[in-house]
Design a protein around this motif. Structure first.
Motif, short mmCIF file in Angstrom:
data_model
loop_
_atom_site.label_atom_id
_atom_site.label_comp_id
_atom_site.label_asym_id
_atom_site.label_seq_id
_atom_site.Cartn_x
_atom_site.Cartn_y
_atom_site.Cartn_z
N SER A 230 -18.52 11.80 -53.35
CA SER A 230 -18.02 10.53 -52.82
C SER A 230 -17.37 10.74 -51.45
O SER A 230 -17.57 9.94 -50.53
CB SER A 230 -17.03 9.89 -53.79
N LYS A 231 -16.61 11.81 -51.29
CA LYS A 231 -15.97 12.05 -50.00
C LYS A 231 -17.00 12.44 -48.95
O LYS A 231 -16.83 12.13 -47.75
CB LYS A 231 -14.90 13.14 -50.13
N PRO B 78 -10.33 2.33 -57.13
CA PRO B 78 -10.59 3.28 -56.04
C PRO B 78 -12.06 3.63 -55.88
O PRO B 78 -12.57 3.65 -54.75
CB PRO B 78 -9.77 4.51 -56.46
N GLU C 169 -14.01 2.60 -52.45
CA GLU C 169 -14.51 3.68 -51.59
C GLU C 169 -16.01 3.56 -51.37
O GLU C 169 -16.51 3.69 -50.24
CB GLU C 169 -14.19 5.04 -52.22
N CYS D 32 -15.42 13.48 -56.94
CA CYS D 32 -14.64 13.68 -55.71
C CYS D 32 -15.47 14.22 -54.55
O CYS D 32 -15.40 13.70 -53.44
CB CYS D 32 -13.50 14.67 -55.98
N GLU E 280 -6.49 4.65 -45.53
CA GLU E 280 -6.27 5.23 -46.84
C GLU E 280 -5.07 4.59 -47.52
O GLU E 280 -4.22 3.94 -46.87
CB GLU E 280 -6.04 6.74 -46.70
N THR F 93 -6.49 6.85 -52.36
CA THR F 93 -7.78 6.19 -52.29
C THR F 93 -8.28 6.38 -50.86
O THR F 93 -7.59 6.05 -49.90
CB THR F 93 -7.65 4.69 -52.61
N TYR F 94 -9.52 6.91 -50.72
CA TYR F 94 -9.98 7.38 -49.42
C TYR F 94 -10.82 6.34 -48.68
O TYR F 94 -11.83 6.66 -48.07
CB TYR F 94 -10.73 8.70 -49.60
N THR F 95 -10.37 5.10 -48.75
CA THR F 95 -10.90 4.08 -47.85
C THR F 95 -10.34 4.34 -46.46
O THR F 95 -9.56 5.26 -46.25
CB THR F 95 -10.46 2.70 -48.35
N GLN F 96 -10.73 3.51 -45.53
CA GLN F 96 -10.12 3.57 -44.21
C GLN F 96 -9.61 2.18 -43.87
O GLN F 96 -10.43 1.26 -43.70
CB GLN F 96 -11.15 4.03 -43.16
N GLN G 226 -17.01 0.54 -49.05
CA GLN G 226 -16.88 0.77 -47.61
C GLN G 226 -17.93 1.74 -47.10
O GLN G 226 -18.53 1.54 -46.03
CB GLN G 226 -15.49 1.27 -47.27
N ILE H 16 -18.51 9.15 -47.91
CA ILE H 16 -17.52 8.46 -47.08
C ILE H 16 -17.54 9.02 -45.66
O ILE H 16 -17.45 8.27 -44.68
CB ILE H 16 -16.11 8.60 -47.70
#
Length: 472
Positions: A51-52, A180, A184, A48, A347, A342-345, A187, A55
């Motif tokens: 990865s964030k 996810p 993530e 977590c 989300e 899921t913390y794509t953009q 991207q 991102i």
């Protein structure tokens, strides 16, 4: 060799184990904590947190390429991949003291840096020590699952446990797995200047609502990410910098680096569970609703217990175990109110039932309230109008919420609260949200539920007409 006795033995210092240990020792229990790897476990070191952080680096780079819509000239960002990894390492370092051995020893926990192995129903060997405990909590988490794809044993590849140590920017990153983690990282790497291809054997983001997943996937494709679905990997070949993947349907994908992101497996190999009479399933350790294993003195929490594999689920499990193991009170897990994101953009977030699940469970009783981001004034101001919220409602009570869009991971919190406390749509409608905020989307979803009942109801119109006729 030392023989130790304790009230509570926790095996694994990831998020769940640390929560149990901290809570139990501060409530007066004698606690021993075992960890043979890194304090903080997967979440802090490989999952977590890093990865964030990566991102966020990708987001900063992408903002420079899309500034013109705000009246600021677009520029070509000079993304330094190694420096982005320095940012990741710094974020981990800032959080690490909270999970450190020193902090837990200061709390009164005895920390032993060794892996645990059962030697009986109540005894665990850890290095030179044998520990006897009244209650034991297994919180060993999970590791990347690497499928037996032919050729993979001879080709260099990354998993989430090695990716964040990579310093040289991949020219073309192949990602096997469209869940996810895969999406993530796809991207983030695309925004940092890599070519990216995602190879998914079924449907990308397949565990989420397909309508909302499609919104996210379209956006990712628009950013230049190739997403190949129904592409089951058949064979891998090549060397570092020149990797090829053949799929069952005859397609061939070429790249410079490979990330395997096809799922997780429970960490049970070192535990010698048979010695303690603890049974397992394909998903992990077998537990009952109270998270007890087939050995009634032993609990399993988090990823190793199967089910939803999220850090916040491990924390939730920790609270249940403390209630049961320390106070002897009944505790029963439920997943109805557990959200995930899921913390794509944009989300993607979910809590409770998806629309398809709700229709199957409730049939004609189901009502679906929808509201589009394009009608939210703050989203318009921020140029974040791509998105949709759906709330699944049965007899006025939400049973699920699905969101794709800007800050979906924040918006889902309210619906988790509503479902956990069995609140109704009227309670959300009664909320006053500050204007203009993205959070108004939640209130407007409630409004979308009530609008047909109020504005398209002939009885309501007749009543209003009568009242107006008689009012002085």
């Amino acid at each position: 060799m030392a023989n130790l006795k304790t009230d509570l033995l926790v095996i694994g210092a990831g998020s769940g184990g640390l929560s149990v240990a901290a809570g139990a020792v501060q409530m007066g229990a004698d606690v021993i904590l075992l960890e043979g790897g890194e304090m903080g476990g997967d979440c802090l070191n490989y999952g977590c947190v890093p990865s964030k952080a990566l991102i966020a680096s990708g987001k900063a780079a992408h903002a420079q390429t899309t500034a013109a819509k705000f009246g600021v000239a677009n520029v070509d960002p000079k993304a330094d991949y190694a420096a982005a990894k320095d940012h990741v390492a710094d974020v981990i370092a800032q959080i690490a003291p909270v999970d450190s051995q020193e902090r837990f020893e200061d709390l009164g926990v005895k920390v032993i840096r060794a892996y645990g192995e059962f030697i009986s129903a109540t005894e665990v060997r850890a290095g030179e020590d044998v520990i006897t405990a009244r209650r034991i909590v297994i919180a060993t988490g999970s590791s990347p699952f690497v499928p037996p794809v032919p050729g993979l044993d001879t080709v260099p590849f990354e998993t989430n446990e090695s990716l964040f140590e990579l310093r040289d920017k991949p020219g073309h990153l192949l990602i096997v797995g469209g869940g996810p983690i895969g999406m993530e990282m796809a991207q983030a790497h695309r925004r940092l200047g890599c070519e990216v291809t995602v190879i998914e054997g079924a449907k990308a983001l397949g565990k989420d609502d397909p309508e909302l997943a499609a919104i996210v996937l379209e956006h990712l494709r628009d950013e230049g990410i190739e997403i190949a679905e129904d592409a089951m990997a058949k064979e891998v070949r090549g060397t570092a910098g020149a990797i090829e993947i053949d799929t069952e349907d005859g397609r061939v994908f070429k790249g410079t680096h490979l990330l395997m992101a096809v799922g997780r497996k429970p960490n049970t190999e070192r535990l010698n569970l048979d010695a303690a009479g603890i049974e397992t399933t394909r998903g992990g350790i077998k537990v009952d609703a109270g998270l007890r294993t087939t050995n009634r003195s032993v609990y399993a929490i988090g990823d190793v217990a199967g089910g939803l594999q999220f850090t916040h689920v491990a924390g939730y499990h920790a609270g249940l175990v403390i209630r049961s193991a320390l106070f002897g009170l009944p505790a029963k897990q439920s997943t109805d109110h557990i959200p995930w994101a899921t913390y794509t953009q944009p989300e993607l977030a979910q809590v409770g039932l998806t629309e398809a699940e709700a229709r199957k469970a409730h049939g004609d009783k189901l009502e679906v309230a929808r509201f589009d981001y394009s009608h939210n004034d703050r989203a318009i101001a921020e140029r974040k109008t791509t998105g949709l919220i759906k709330v699944m409602v049965v007899k006025g009570r939400p049973v699920g919420a699905s969101i794709a869009g800007y800050q979906a991971g924040e918006l889902i919190n309210l619906w988790a609260l509503v479902i956990a406390n069995r609140l109704k749509m009227k309670h959300v409608a009664n909320m006053v949200a500050p204007y203009p905020t993205i959070g108004e989307i939640n209130k407007r979803a409630a409004g979308a539920y009530f609008s047909p009942k109020l504005f398209e109801n002939s009885m309501v119109k007749r009543i209003v007409g009568l009242v107006q006729r008689w009012l002085p």
